[in-house]
Design a protein around this motif. Structure first.
Motif: not given
Length: 133
Positions: A1-30
Motif C-alpha cells: 500500500i502506497v500512501r500519499i496524504g489521505s490517499v491509499a493505493m494498493k498494488a496488485h501484481l498482475t503479470p502477463g503483459h510484462t513480469e512486473g505488470n501491476t494493477t492499482w486500487t483505491t477508494t474515492v468518495e463523491e
C-alpha cells in the motif's frame, strides 16, 4: 500500500503483459458515496510472446491465468487504465461535458468487459499454441 496524504493505493501484481505488470486500487468518495477504483494494468499479449514453451519466461501462460483471476476478484466501480481507449475515456469525458446526470466513469460493466476481452484473446492463443499452430 502506497500512501500519499489521505490517499491509499494498493498494488496488485498482475503479470502477463510484462513480469512486473501491476494493477492499482483505491477508494474515492463523491457526494458522500464511496467508490472502488481500479487502475487496471494492460493485459494485452505483446507481439511474438508465446504462452506455451516460452524460452524467456517459462511461466507466462500461468501468470496470465492467475492475473485474470486476480482482476476478476477485485471490486470495481470506477475503471481506469494506462491507455485512454482501454476505458473509453474520450467518450466518458464527452458525456460529462454534455452535463450527464450520472458519472460515466462509474463503469463496472466496462471493467468486466475489459477483462473478458483480453482473457478471450489469451484463451484463443493458448488453445492455438496447444494445438501446435
Amino acid at each position: 500500500i502506497v500512501r500519499i496524504g489521505s490517499v491509499a493505493m494498493k498494488a496488485h501484481l498482475t503479470p502477463g503483459h510484462t513480469e512486473g505488470n501491476t494493477t492499482w486500487t483505491t477508494t474515492v468518495e463523491e457526494n458522500g458515496k464511496k467508490y472502488e477504483v481500479v487502475f487496471a494494468a494492460s493485459m494485452s499479449i505483446n507481439p511474438g510472446v508465446r504462452m506455451v514453451n516460452n524460452p524467456t519466461w517459462a511461466g507466462v501462460g500461468e501468470a496470465y491465468a492467475k492475473s485474470f483471476q486476480k482482476l476478476k476478484s477485485l471490486s470495481c466501480d470506477v475503471f481506469l487504465g494506462p491507455h485512454a481507449p482501454f476505458f473509453n475515456m474520450e467518450a466518458k469525458v464527452g458525456r460529462m461535458t454534455a452535463d450527464a446526470k450520472t458519472n460515466p466513469f462509474i463503469d463496472p460493466e466496462g471493467y468486466r468487459n475489459y477483462i473478458a476481452s483480453y482473457e478471450k484473446s489469451y484463451n484463443e492463443q493458448l488453445q492455438q499454441e496447444r494445438a501446435g499452430k
